[in-house]
Design a protein around this motif. Structure first.
Motif, short mmCIF file in Angstrom:
data_model
loop_
_atom_site.label_atom_id
_atom_site.label_comp_id
_atom_site.label_asym_id
_atom_site.label_seq_id
_atom_site.Cartn_x
_atom_site.Cartn_y
_atom_site.Cartn_z
N GLY A 249 0.79 -1.22 0.00
CA GLY A 249 0.00 0.00 0.00
C GLY A 249 0.82 1.27 0.00
N TYR A 250 2.14 1.12 -0.09
CA TYR A 250 3.04 2.28 -0.11
C TYR A 250 3.90 2.19 -1.36
CZ TYR A 250 1.77 3.00 4.79
OH TYR A 250 1.07 3.22 5.96
N GLY A 251 3.57 3.01 -2.36
CA GLY A 251 4.21 2.88 -3.65
C GLY A 251 5.41 3.76 -3.89
N GLN A 252 5.54 4.85 -3.14
CA GLN A 252 6.66 5.77 -3.32
C GLN A 252 7.42 5.92 -2.00
OE1 GLN A 252 4.03 9.05 -4.81
NE2 GLN A 252 5.60 9.25 -6.41
N ALA A 253 8.65 6.42 -2.10
CA ALA A 253 9.43 6.62 -0.88
C ALA A 253 10.43 7.75 -1.07
CB ALA A 253 10.16 5.33 -0.50
N LEU A 254 10.75 8.40 0.03
CA LEU A 254 11.78 9.43 0.07
C LEU A 254 12.95 8.91 0.89
CD1 LEU A 254 9.52 12.50 0.98
CD2 LEU A 254 10.35 11.88 -1.30
N PHE A 255 14.16 9.22 0.43
CA PHE A 255 15.36 8.95 1.23
C PHE A 255 15.81 10.26 1.85
CE2 PHE A 255 19.95 9.23 1.69
CZ PHE A 255 20.19 8.18 2.56
N MET A 256 16.07 10.23 3.15
CA MET A 256 16.52 11.43 3.85
C MET A 256 17.74 11.12 4.70
SD MET A 256 12.96 13.02 5.33
CE MET A 256 11.50 13.18 4.29
N SER A 257 18.72 12.00 4.67
CA SER A 257 19.84 11.96 5.59
C SER A 257 19.80 13.28 6.36
CB SER A 257 21.17 11.81 4.85
OG SER A 257 22.24 11.63 5.75
N LEU A 258 19.55 13.18 7.67
CA LEU A 258 19.25 14.36 8.46
C LEU A 258 20.15 14.47 9.69
CD1 LEU A 258 15.35 13.95 8.53
CD2 LEU A 258 16.72 15.15 6.82
N SER A 259 20.24 15.67 10.20
CA SER A 259 20.94 15.88 11.47
C SER A 259 20.19 15.17 12.58
CB SER A 259 21.03 17.38 11.77
OG SER A 259 21.62 17.61 13.03
N ALA A 260 20.93 14.58 13.50
CA ALA A 260 20.32 13.88 14.63
C ALA A 260 21.18 14.07 15.86
CB ALA A 260 20.17 12.39 14.31
N GLY A 261 20.61 13.76 17.01
CA GLY A 261 21.35 13.89 18.26
C GLY A 261 20.82 15.00 19.12
N SER A 262 21.45 15.17 20.27
CA SER A 262 20.96 16.14 21.26
C SER A 262 21.17 17.59 20.82
CB SER A 262 21.66 15.91 22.60
OG SER A 262 23.07 16.00 22.44
N ALA A 263 22.19 17.84 19.99
CA ALA A 263 22.48 19.23 19.61
C ALA A 263 21.49 19.76 18.59
CB ALA A 263 23.90 19.32 19.05
N ALA A 264 21.17 18.96 17.57
CA ALA A 264 20.26 19.40 16.51
C ALA A 264 19.61 18.18 15.89
CB ALA A 264 21.01 20.20 15.45
N ASN A 265 18.40 17.90 16.30
CA ASN A 265 17.70 16.70 15.84
C ASN A 265 16.53 17.10 14.94
OD1 ASN A 265 17.40 13.67 16.23
ND2 ASN A 265 15.33 14.37 16.68
N LEU A 266 16.52 16.56 13.73
CA LEU A 266 15.46 16.88 12.77
C LEU A 266 14.69 15.60 12.45
CD1 LEU A 266 14.06 18.89 10.91
CD2 LEU A 266 15.82 18.42 9.18
N LYS A 267 13.38 15.64 12.59
CA LYS A 267 12.54 14.49 12.34
C LYS A 267 12.14 14.41 10.87
CE LYS A 267 10.48 14.57 16.98
NZ LYS A 267 9.21 14.67 17.75
N PRO A 268 12.09 13.21 10.31
CA PRO A 268 11.67 13.07 8.91
C PRO A 268 10.23 13.54 8.67
CG PRO A 268 11.90 10.93 9.97
CD PRO A 268 12.49 11.92 10.90
N GLU A 269 9.37 13.42 9.67
CA GLU A 269 7.99 13.92 9.53
C GLU A 269 8.00 15.43 9.30
OE1 GLU A 269 9.45 12.10 12.06
OE2 GLU A 269 7.84 11.76 13.51
N THR A 270 8.90 16.13 9.99
CA THR A 270 8.99 17.58 9.87
C THR A 270 9.42 17.98 8.46
OG1 THR A 270 9.58 17.76 12.21
CG2 THR A 270 10.07 19.66 10.82
N VAL A 271 10.38 17.24 7.90
CA VAL A 271 10.85 17.53 6.55
C VAL A 271 9.73 17.28 5.54
CG1 VAL A 271 12.52 16.93 4.76
CG2 VAL A 271 13.22 17.00 7.16
N THR A 272 9.02 16.18 5.70
CA THR A 272 7.93 15.85 4.78
C THR A 272 6.83 16.91 4.84
OG1 THR A 272 8.40 13.51 5.20
CG2 THR A 272 6.37 14.03 4.01
#
Length: 261
Positions: free
Chosen positions: A200-223
């Motif tokens: 039921g999921y036909g497309q996908a995005l690849f993300m490489s994001l900042s993570a960790g305590s200093a600067a954490n970015l969620k993939p939901e936020t980018v989408t």
């Protein structure tokens, strides 16, 4: 000795919160027969820490957890390693010989439910703390059929990344502010291989994001920011997110840190 395990956490167990999963993981280690080290004091506990706990609903094929084991460390000990053992009331020479990492992984996996598997483990030094090392993470964000299906994702992403700044409004219990997430997006593209996509999921995005305590970015936020950029309604329930790797400084995968045994 301190080991770092690489694990999967996929399927229905993604709906189990981190604290409940940690309690389950400790019980699984007890049942496995693996000798784990405990803190001292009135309330001894296993010495365990996860590199970056997953949010409820997210899956991972690269979860990392540090565990102290009560086996003889076959590697050269630093002063910090020796002192750490003393703090637990242990002497390295008096501990039993450590089984091979593959044997330990099999012992743990016998006690795990579907979707949770230890893939590998490395020995790391006591000062090598996974949670403090996290600087980045890779994700696959699967898109449910019908969500953005009429969008040229490659063109949308190209336009999105041309922006000098991508502002989001961040609200915390103590404050709210506008944050530029553009510097925290290391890579964003349409995923080339979706052969492992859930039904039921036909497309996908690849993300490489900042993570960790200093600067954490969620993939939901980018989408969500991408949807806003192309004037599409964002649906958080149309995403299936899988973390595929975690990185320390200089994009070094966690799986390459430490020593095999």
């Amino acid at each position: 000795m301190k080991v770092r395990m690489k694990m999967t956490k996929t399927g229905p167990i993604r709906y189990v919160g981190h604290l409940d999963f940690m309690r389950f993981f400790q019980k699984a280690l007890r049942r496995s027969g693996i000798l784990t080290a405990f803190s001292r004091g009135y309330s001894p506990h296993m010495i365990i820490s996860f590199a970056s706990p997953l949010g409820v609903g997210l899956e991972s094929v690269a979860d990392y957890v540090d565990v102290d084991l009560a086996y003889r460390d076959p590697f050269t000990l630093s002063e910090s390693d020796i002192q750490h053992l003393k703090n637990m009331g242990l002497e390295n020479e008096e501990l039993p010989e450590v089984p091979a990492s593959t044997v330990l992984a099999e012992m743990v996996n016998r006690e795990m439910p579907e979707g949770v598997r230890v893939l590998m483990m490395n020995r790391v030094g006591v000062t090598d703390k996974a949670m403090a090392l996290v600087r980045g993470a890779d994700y696959l964000v699967y898109l449910e059929n019908g969500f953005l299906s009429d969008t040229d994702l490659a063109a949308a992403i190209e336009s999105f990344l041309r922006e000098e700044s991508i502002l989001i409004h961040k609200v915390t219990p103590k404050s709210e502010s506008d944050v530029d997430i553009r510097p925290l997006i290391y890579e964003l593209r349409e995923a080339e291989d979706t052969s492992f996509a859930p039904e039921g999921y036909g497309q996908a995005l690849f993300m490489s994001l900042s993570a960790g305590s200093a600067a954490n970015l969620k993939p939901e936020t980018v989408t969500e920011a991408l949807c806003r950029h192309i004037n599409k309604e964002f649906d958080p329930f149309a995403l299936r997110i899988v973390r595929t790797e975690m990185y320390a400084d200089e994009k070094k995968p966690f799986s390459e840190i430490g020593d095999r045994f």
